[in-house]
Design a protein around this motif. Structure first.
Motif, PDB file in Angstrom:
ATOM      1  N   ALA A  74     -37.097  -0.900  19.306  1.00  0.00           N
ATOM      2  CA  ALA A  74     -38.020  -0.564  18.210  1.00  0.00           C
ATOM      3  C   ALA A  74     -37.965   0.939  17.973  1.00  0.00           C
ATOM      4  O   ALA A  74     -37.439   1.682  18.801  1.00  0.00           O
ATOM      5  CB  ALA A  74     -39.461  -0.972  18.563  1.00  0.00           C
ATOM      6  N   GLY A 161     -39.092  -8.333  26.526  1.00  0.00           N
ATOM      7  CA  GLY A 161     -38.990  -9.576  27.272  1.00  0.00           C
ATOM      8  C   GLY A 161     -38.136 -10.622  26.581  1.00  0.00           C
ATOM      9  O   GLY A 161     -37.469 -10.340  25.580  1.00  0.00           O
ATOM     10  N   SER A 164     -36.946 -13.053  22.301  1.00  0.00           N
ATOM     11  CA  SER A 164     -37.086 -12.107  21.191  1.00  0.00           C
ATOM     12  C   SER A 164     -36.461 -12.707  19.934  1.00  0.00           C
ATOM     13  O   SER A 164     -35.558 -13.535  20.007  1.00  0.00           O
ATOM     14  CB  SER A 164     -36.392 -10.804  21.581  1.00  0.00           C
ATOM     15  N   MET A 165     -36.943 -12.258  18.774  1.00  0.00           N
ATOM     16  CA  MET A 165     -36.369 -12.750  17.520  1.00  0.00           C
ATOM     17  C   MET A 165     -35.140 -11.953  17.124  1.00  0.00           C
ATOM     18  O   MET A 165     -34.359 -12.368  16.287  1.00  0.00           O
ATOM     19  CB  MET A 165     -37.401 -12.618  16.400  1.00  0.00           C
ATOM     20  N   THR A 166     -35.026 -10.761  17.669  1.00  0.00           N
ATOM     21  CA  THR A 166     -33.999  -9.856  17.164  1.00  0.00           C
ATOM     22  C   THR A 166     -32.874  -9.554  18.144  1.00  0.00           C
ATOM     23  O   THR A 166     -31.820  -9.077  17.734  1.00  0.00           O
ATOM     24  CB  THR A 166     -34.638  -8.512  16.757  1.00  0.00           C
ATOM     25  N   ARG A 167     -33.108  -9.780  19.429  1.00  0.00           N
ATOM     26  CA  ARG A 167     -32.105  -9.375  20.408  1.00  0.00           C
ATOM     27  C   ARG A 167     -31.904 -10.463  21.462  1.00  0.00           C
ATOM     28  O   ARG A 167     -32.717 -11.382  21.572  1.00  0.00           O
ATOM     29  CB  ARG A 167     -32.534  -8.064  21.091  1.00  0.00           C
ATOM     30  N   ARG A 224     -46.220 -11.203  27.863  1.00  0.00           N
ATOM     31  CA  ARG A 224     -45.078 -11.305  26.963  1.00  0.00           C
ATOM     32  C   ARG A 224     -45.415 -12.185  25.750  1.00  0.00           C
ATOM     33  O   ARG A 224     -45.023 -11.895  24.622  1.00  0.00           O
ATOM     34  CB  ARG A 224     -43.882 -11.882  27.734  1.00  0.00           C
ATOM     35  N   GLU A 231     -45.370  -8.896  17.779  1.00  0.00           N
ATOM     36  CA  GLU A 231     -44.194  -8.256  17.184  1.00  0.00           C
ATOM     37  C   GLU A 231     -43.640  -9.075  16.033  1.00  0.00           C
ATOM     38  O   GLU A 231     -43.187  -8.539  15.025  1.00  0.00           O
ATOM     39  CB  GLU A 231     -43.082  -8.104  18.220  1.00  0.00           C
TER      40      GLU A 231
HETATM   41  C1  HEM Z   1     -44.427   0.752  13.208  1.00  0.00           C
HETATM   42  C2  HEM Z   1     -44.640   0.242  14.366  1.00  0.00           C
HETATM   43  C3  HEM Z   1     -43.797  -0.834  14.980  1.00  0.00           C
HETATM   44  C4  HEM Z   1     -43.196  -1.903  14.413  1.00  0.00           C
HETATM   45  C5  HEM Z   1     -43.210  -2.295  12.956  1.00  0.00           C
HETATM   46  C6  HEM Z   1     -42.497  -2.628  15.461  1.00  0.00           C
HETATM   47  C7  HEM Z   1     -41.780  -3.780  15.278  1.00  0.00           C
HETATM   48  C8  HEM Z   1     -41.107  -4.439  16.255  1.00  0.00           C
HETATM   49  C9  HEM Z   1     -40.366  -5.645  16.077  1.00  0.00           C
HETATM   50  C10 HEM Z   1     -40.238  -6.402  14.768  1.00  0.00           C
HETATM   51  C11 HEM Z   1     -39.816  -5.963  17.255  1.00  0.00           C
HETATM   52  C12 HEM Z   1     -38.865  -7.118  17.527  1.00  0.00           C
HETATM   53  C13 HEM Z   1     -39.554  -8.281  18.118  1.00  0.00           C
HETATM   54  C14 HEM Z   1     -38.553  -9.336  18.523  1.00  0.00           C
HETATM   55  O1  HEM Z   1     -37.376  -9.033  18.708  1.00  0.00           O
HETATM   56  O2  HEM Z   1     -38.955 -10.504  18.650  1.00  0.00           O
HETATM   57  C15 HEM Z   1     -40.225  -4.970  18.196  1.00  0.00           C
HETATM   58  C16 HEM Z   1     -39.893  -4.969  19.521  1.00  0.00           C
HETATM   59  C17 HEM Z   1     -40.327  -4.056  20.405  1.00  0.00           C
HETATM   60  N1  HEM Z   1     -41.132  -2.974  20.171  1.00  0.00           N
HETATM   61 FE1  HEM Z   1     -41.885  -2.446  18.399  1.00  0.00          FE
HETATM   62  N2  HEM Z   1     -42.704  -1.984  16.636  1.00  0.00           N
HETATM   63  C18 HEM Z   1     -43.495  -0.889  16.387  1.00  0.00           C
HETATM   64  C19 HEM Z   1     -43.955   0.030  17.278  1.00  0.00           C
HETATM   65  C20 HEM Z   1     -43.620   0.026  18.598  1.00  0.00           C
HETATM   66  C21 HEM Z   1     -44.054   1.026  19.547  1.00  0.00           C
HETATM   67  C22 HEM Z   1     -44.969   2.207  19.239  1.00  0.00           C
HETATM   68  C23 HEM Z   1     -43.480   0.711  20.719  1.00  0.00           C
HETATM   69  C24 HEM Z   1     -43.534   1.464  22.001  1.00  0.00           C
HETATM   70  C25 HEM Z   1     -43.561   2.757  22.102  1.00  0.00           C
HETATM   71  C26 HEM Z   1     -42.709  -0.492  20.534  1.00  0.00           C
HETATM   72  C27 HEM Z   1     -42.006  -1.144  21.512  1.00  0.00           C
HETATM   73  C28 HEM Z   1     -41.299  -2.290  21.329  1.00  0.00           C
HETATM   74  C29 HEM Z   1     -40.598  -2.987  22.387  1.00  0.00           C
HETATM   75  C30 HEM Z   1     -40.524  -2.580  23.852  1.00  0.00           C
HETATM   76  C31 HEM Z   1     -39.994  -4.087  21.805  1.00  0.00           C
HETATM   77  C32 HEM Z   1     -39.171  -5.145  22.493  1.00  0.00           C
HETATM   78  C33 HEM Z   1     -40.036  -6.334  22.759  1.00  0.00           C
HETATM   79  C34 HEM Z   1     -39.232  -7.601  22.869  1.00  0.00           C
HETATM   80  O3  HEM Z   1     -38.544  -7.798  23.857  1.00  0.00           O
HETATM   81  O4  HEM Z   1     -39.292  -8.406  21.959  1.00  0.00           O
HETATM   82  N3  HEM Z   1     -42.818  -0.880  19.240  1.00  0.00           N
HETATM   83  N4  HEM Z   1     -41.012  -4.032  17.567  1.00  0.00           N
END
Ligand code: HEM
Length: 316
Positions: A74, A161, A164-167, A224, A231
């Motif tokens: 992200a 974790g 995920s939808m993207t990875r 998770r 997310e």
């Molecule tokens: C504008 C704010 C944000 C948006 C729109 C956003 C959006 C997203 C989206 C769409 C995903 C993918 C989910 C998936 O693959 O299923 C994601 C994953 C993730 N985001 Fe963000 N995010 C934002 C802010 C943040 C912030 C501030 C952090 C941490 C500092 C963060 C950490 C993560 C992490 C660690 C993942 C991986 C989680 C996973 O395994 O699915 N995100 N984010």
């Protein structure tokens, strides 16, 4: 009811904060431990200009990351456009301000996600987090109380974790970048398809079913589950173009495949709040009422998804 001592502490802390005026100097240094200077984390004020706005502006052009720049699951687009430092190492304040400016994310919603990540995958003592993996610019916590290195937001098993939808799941492949984004396999040639909540539900069910079958180490713990559904909702609640309120696959693809803002993209016309996201999340929870769980020692799936991916006409 608050106890007397907590009321006293509250009064004391507000008196102390008023006397110190921590907002006037957002990051005063405090103490040095293990060669690191402790840095006070301060919640910035909510932005007051929160209307429709074309993003990026002229001051934030796209620049592809260099070999030493951190990128992960992200925030890559914010780094590629310089809304946060382009090297992918940022402070709490830098990311909070960038989320409000570029995505019109309401302060407390963004800060909540960020605090969760900086506490579990960053260095809150030095007020630094890597948006990718381990970096020499983010030292381990003093005393190495969370291990010899600080993982970054791609560290598997904390916020990042499975399903995920993207990875890919970390056990299977690249859990950082969305190069082989699963959504594209579902909707080939349909770039203008508008992503809706029912699509998220169908994809999330499929992610869980496919990943728990393919990944013997599959885990979908309670923390998770909550994050995964939240997310998912960000895809439609935050990435939609503010002018049309639509999040097409082409728009989402620009963020995830190309890690740049889509052409003629405007942030939401009013702040994206926790209530907006919670509304989408509650629909996903209702449609996928799984209990947290993990595959057993033999890799046998534990989660029961009772119905297949939803294929209502509204989602085709
Ligand atoms: C504008 C704010 C944000 C948006 C729109 C956003 C959006 C997203 C989206 C769409 C995903 C993918 C989910 C998936 O693959 O299923 C994601 C994953 C993730 N985001 Fe963000 N995010 C934002 C802010 C943040 C912030 C501030 C952090 C941490 C500092 C963060 C950490 C993560 C992490 C660690 C993942 C991986 C989680 C996973 O395994 O699915 N995100 N984010």
């Amino acid at each position: 009811m608050r106890s007397l001592s907590s009321v006293f502490l509250l009064l004391l802390s507000s008196t102390w904060a008023a006397a110190l005026d921590i907002r006037a100097d957002p990051s005063p240094t405090t103490e040095v431990q293990d060669g690191q200077t402790g840095t006070l984390i301060v919640l910035p004020p909510q932005a007051t200009e929160t209307g429709l706005k074309q993003i990026p502006d002229a001051a934030h052009p796209f620049v592809a990351p260099g070999p030493d720049d951190q990128r992960g699951p992200a925030l890559n687009t914010l780094a590629n456009h310089g809304y946060i430092p382009r090297n992918g190492i940022a402070s709490f304040e830098e990311i909070s301000l960038a989320m409000m400016e570029a995505f019109n994310l309401e302060l407390m919603l963004g800060a909540n996600m960020l605090a969760n990540n900086i506490l579990t995958q960053g260095n809150p003592f030095a007020n630094k987090i890597s948006i990718g993996g381990v970096s020499p610019l983010v030292p381990p916590l003093p005393g190495q109380i969370d291990g010899p290195v600080t993982g970054g937001i791609a560290k598997h098993g904390r916020f990042e974790g499975d399903a995920s939808m993207t990875r890919a799941d970390a056990f299977i492949g690249d859990n950082r970048l969305a190069a082989a984004w699963k959504v594209w396999r579902q909707r080939p040639g349909r770039e203008q398809h508008r992503l809706q909540c029912c699509n998220l539900i169908g994809m999330k069910k499929q992610n869980i079913m496919m990943d728990q079958a393919a990944n013997p180490k599959f885990e979908f713990a309670a923390r998770r589950l909550n994050n995964a559904y939240a997310e998912a909702s960000l895809l439609i609640d935050v990435f939609a173009n503010g002018t049309t309120k639509q999040a097409t696959l082409s728009i989402i693809g620009s963020f995830f495949r190309n890690q740049t803002f889509p052409p003629n993209w405007f942030r939401a016309a009013s702040p994206v709040t926790g209530a907006i996201v919670a509304n989408t999340v509650s629909q996903i929870v209702a449609a996928i009422p799984v209990q947290p769980g993990r595959n057993n020692a033999q890799g046998v799936p534990a989660l029961r998804i009772t119905t297949g991916p939803r294929t209502s006409p509204a989602c085709l």
